[in-house]
Design an enzyme around this catalytic site. Structure first.
Site, PDB file in Angstrom:
ATOM      1  N   CYS A   1       6.620   9.904  17.225  1.00  9.83           N
ATOM      2  CA  CYS A   1       6.393   8.943  18.627  1.00  9.83           C
ATOM      3  C   CYS A   1       7.139   7.553  18.435  1.00  9.83           C
ATOM      4  O   CYS A   1       6.989   7.067  19.225  1.00  9.83           O
ATOM      5  CB  CYS A   1       5.108   9.136  19.170  1.00  9.83           C
ATOM      6  SG  CYS A   1       4.286   8.064  18.595  1.00  9.83           S
TER       7      CYS A   1
ATOM      8  N   HIS B   1     -15.267   0.675   3.375  1.00  9.50           N
ATOM      9  CA  HIS B   1     -13.514   0.013   3.854  1.00  9.50           C
ATOM     10  C   HIS B   1     -12.904   1.238   4.133  1.00  9.50           C
ATOM     11  O   HIS B   1     -11.712   1.481   4.397  1.00  9.50           O
ATOM     12  CB  HIS B   1     -13.347  -0.282   2.805  1.00  9.50           C
ATOM     13  CG  HIS B   1     -14.267  -1.529   2.537  1.00  9.50           C
ATOM     14  ND1 HIS B   1     -14.148  -2.701   1.236  1.00  9.50           N
ATOM     15  CD2 HIS B   1     -15.325  -2.351   3.054  1.00  9.50           C
ATOM     16  CE1 HIS B   1     -15.302  -3.368   1.897  1.00  9.50           C
ATOM     17  NE2 HIS B   1     -15.697  -3.261   2.546  1.00  9.50           N
TER      18      HIS B   1
ATOM     19  N   ARG C   1       0.603  -1.310  -0.012  1.00 14.64           N
ATOM     20  CA  ARG C   1      -0.039   0.282  -0.227  1.00 14.64           C
ATOM     21  C   ARG C   1       1.057   0.875  -0.205  1.00 14.64           C
ATOM     22  O   ARG C   1       0.470   2.257  -0.107  1.00 14.64           O
ATOM     23  CB  ARG C   1      -1.244   0.101   1.324  1.00 14.64           C
ATOM     24  CG  ARG C   1      -2.421  -0.766   0.551  1.00 14.64           C
ATOM     25  CD  ARG C   1      -2.765  -0.183  -0.098  1.00 14.64           C
ATOM     26  NE  ARG C   1      -4.393  -1.539  -0.388  1.00 14.64           N
ATOM     27  CZ  ARG C   1      -5.054  -1.938  -1.520  1.00 14.64           C
ATOM     28  NH1 ARG C   1      -3.776  -1.233  -2.537  1.00 14.64           N
ATOM     29  NH2 ARG C   1      -5.856  -2.357  -1.213  1.00 14.64           N
TER      30      ARG C   1
ATOM     31  N   GLN D   1     -16.514   0.236  -1.676  1.00 18.82           N
ATOM     32  CA  GLN D   1     -15.573  -0.391  -1.170  1.00 18.82           C
ATOM     33  C   GLN D   1     -14.709  -0.150  -1.290  1.00 18.82           C
ATOM     34  O   GLN D   1     -13.697  -0.454  -0.416  1.00 18.82           O
ATOM     35  CB  GLN D   1     -15.956  -1.414  -1.652  1.00 18.82           C
ATOM     36  CG  GLN D   1     -17.264  -2.986  -1.840  1.00 18.82           C
ATOM     37  CD  GLN D   1     -17.582  -3.947  -2.584  1.00 18.82           C
ATOM     38  OE1 GLN D   1     -17.534  -5.042  -1.728  1.00 18.82           O
ATOM     39  NE2 GLN D   1     -18.693  -3.820  -2.924  1.00 18.82           N
TER      40      GLN D   1
ATOM     41  N   SER E   1     -17.360  -7.980  -7.413  1.00 15.51           N
ATOM     42  CA  SER E   1     -17.581  -9.577  -7.215  1.00 15.51           C
ATOM     43  C   SER E   1     -18.361  -9.511  -6.231  1.00 15.51           C
ATOM     44  O   SER E   1     -18.777 -10.852  -6.204  1.00 15.51           O
ATOM     45  CB  SER E   1     -16.262 -10.540  -6.981  1.00 15.51           C
ATOM     46  OG  SER E   1     -15.391 -10.004  -5.092  1.00 15.51           O
TER      47      SER E   1
HETATM   48  N1  APR Z   1     -15.605  -1.838 -15.441  1.00 13.69           N
HETATM   49  C1  APR Z   1     -16.547  -2.750 -14.358  1.00 13.69           C
HETATM   50  N2  APR Z   1     -15.981  -3.800 -13.955  1.00 13.69           N
HETATM   51  C2  APR Z   1     -15.070  -4.289 -13.977  1.00 13.69           C
HETATM   52  C3  APR Z   1     -14.267  -4.057 -14.576  1.00 13.69           C
HETATM   53  C4  APR Z   1     -14.181  -2.428 -15.388  1.00 13.69           C
HETATM   54  N3  APR Z   1     -13.544  -2.172 -15.832  1.00 13.69           N
HETATM   55  N4  APR Z   1     -12.619  -4.533 -14.386  1.00 13.69           N
HETATM   56  C5  APR Z   1     -13.110  -5.557 -13.241  1.00 13.69           C
HETATM   57  N5  APR Z   1     -14.707  -5.764 -12.869  1.00 13.69           N
HETATM   58  C6  APR Z   1     -15.308  -5.933 -12.216  1.00 13.69           C
HETATM   59  C7  APR Z   1     -14.573  -7.956 -12.434  1.00 13.69           C
HETATM   60  O1  APR Z   1     -15.567  -8.266 -13.077  1.00 13.69           O
HETATM   61  C8  APR Z   1     -15.279  -8.315 -11.303  1.00 13.69           C
HETATM   62  O2  APR Z   1     -16.760  -8.624 -10.467  1.00 13.69           O
HETATM   63  O3  APR Z   1     -14.790  -5.732 -10.781  1.00 13.69           O
HETATM   64  C9  APR Z   1     -15.025  -6.593 -10.258  1.00 13.69           C
HETATM   65  C10 APR Z   1     -14.384  -7.278  -8.945  1.00 13.69           C
HETATM   66  O4  APR Z   1     -14.202  -7.537  -7.767  1.00 13.69           O
HETATM   67  P1  APR Z   1     -13.072  -7.557  -6.599  1.00 13.69           P
HETATM   68  O5  APR Z   1     -11.628  -7.697  -7.514  1.00 13.69           O
HETATM   69  O6  APR Z   1     -13.035  -9.130  -6.572  1.00 13.69           O
HETATM   70  O7  APR Z   1     -13.138  -5.692  -5.822  1.00 13.69           O
HETATM   71  P2  APR Z   1     -14.328  -5.813  -5.165  1.00 13.69           P
HETATM   72  O8  APR Z   1     -15.614  -6.211  -5.734  1.00 13.69           O
HETATM   73  O9  APR Z   1     -14.817  -4.367  -5.338  1.00 13.69           O
HETATM   74  O10 APR Z   1     -13.628  -6.543  -3.872  1.00 13.69           O
HETATM   75  C11 APR Z   1     -14.750  -6.073  -2.415  1.00 13.69           C
HETATM   76  O11 APR Z   1     -13.004  -7.529  -0.883  1.00 13.69           O
HETATM   77  O12 APR Z   1     -10.500  -7.491  -0.430  1.00 13.69           O
HETATM   78  C12 APR Z   1     -11.747  -6.731  -0.049  1.00 13.69           C
HETATM   79  O13 APR Z   1     -11.667  -4.808   0.271  1.00 13.69           O
HETATM   80  C13 APR Z   1     -11.436  -5.174  -0.729  1.00 13.69           C
HETATM   81  O14 APR Z   1     -12.864  -3.694  -0.802  1.00 13.69           O
HETATM   82  C14 APR Z   1     -12.765  -5.110  -1.416  1.00 13.69           C
HETATM   83  C15 APR Z   1     -13.504  -5.934  -1.130  1.00 13.69           C
END
Ligand code: APR
Length: 243
Positions: A149, A119, A67, A101, A188
């Site tokens: 500190c 988040h 990060r 998120q 997702s």
């Molecule tokens: N446009 C639209 N959707 C997209 C694109 C795009 N350009 N690129 C990827 N995706 C979709 C993928 O198909 C997937 O369904 O975005 C989703 C990303 O899923 P994750 O990577 O699981 O992200 P997210 O759902 O935000 O994860 C939720 O998990 O790790 C924790 O805290 C973290 O906030 C995060 C949480």
């Protein structure tokens, strides 16, 4: 010939208020890797080792190794047309709230004002010893960076094993329960409690519109397939035509 956006534009215009739930997919076109889709962060790094509160307490340098770069380059990351389309929808009075998120702050950078970061955000960083607040990108060197500190710094984000900020959660539940359309964009939908928000919306009679590269929801009323940076501006321009 009717565009695929027409029925969704009509739905949002007719059924207000509309709320958006966004995930990492909306920031992918801003150059920020997602977590679980192709090339995602959790393909490279085990989240229990790099992003859990337990691991952070044991060895904060692991978290900071994934990060630190983002925080030190915080100002360089810019919203994409997908974020800007949601900000425009808000300014048109057609999007009441964004529940995100994402911890990248890009909805606010795009001009959205009614935003809940469930988040947290990488923008604020705190010393876990004395509580001193730092603001990205201005943090001390080092992995992990330390406060004057000597305390370790931790961004104001929710790590696995931590509870969500209750205020943010209450707002998210209220907005999900009170909307008549929820746009579910680039998530997702596997991480709770965010993944329950569309079901709360649906239980309260809302229609679900999913925007994703592939379906994450089986019970969306509409599925707009494609990149958020392409689909959302198209949707907004269709709404401009109809409003
Ligand atoms: N446009 C639209 N959707 C997209 C694109 C795009 N350009 N690129 C990827 N995706 C979709 C993928 O198909 C997937 O369904 O975005 C989703 C990303 O899923 P994750 O990577 O699981 O992200 P997210 O759902 O935000 O994860 C939720 O998990 O790790 C924790 O805290 C973290 O906030 C995060 C949480």
């Amino acid at each position: 010939m009717e565009s695929i956006y027409q029925p969704v534009a009509d739905l949002i215009l007719r059924r207000q208020p509309c709320v958006a739930l966004t995930g990492a997919g909306i920031s992918a076109e801003s150059g920020i890797p997602t977590f679980r889709s192709k090339g995602g962060l959790w393909e490279k790094f085990d989240p229990t080792v790099y992003a859990s509160i337990e691991a952070f307490r044991g060895d904060p340098s692991k978290y900071w190794s994934i990060r630190g770069e983002f925080i030190r380059n915080y100002d360089a990351y810019q919203p994409n047309p997908g974020h800007r389309a949601l900000a425009e929808l808000e300014s048109m009075g057609l999007l009441r709230h964004v529940i995100t998120q994402n911890i990248d702050g890009l909805h606010r950078k795009a001009g959205s004002r009614s935003v809940t970061e469930i988040h947290g955000s990488l923008r604020e960083i705190f010393c876990i010893q004395c509580g001193k607040e730092y603001r990205a990108p201005n943090i001390p060197e080092g992995t992990p960076p330390r406060c004057e500190c000597e305390g370790v710094l931790k961004p104001n984000t929710v790590l696995f094993g931590e509870s969500l900020p209750i205020q943010a959660l209450e707002t998210a539940w209220r907005e999900a329960g009170g909307c008549r359309v929820m746009l579910v964009i680039g998530t997702s939908a596997v991480v709770q409690p965010a993944a329950s928000l569309p079901f709360i919306a649906k239980e309260h009679g809302a229609a679900l519109v999913e925007v994703n590269l592939d379906k994450a929801f089986s019970n969306a009323d509409y599925f707009l397939e494609g990149k958020a940076g392409t689909v959302l501006p198209e949707l907004v321009s269709e709404m401009r035509k109809q409003s």
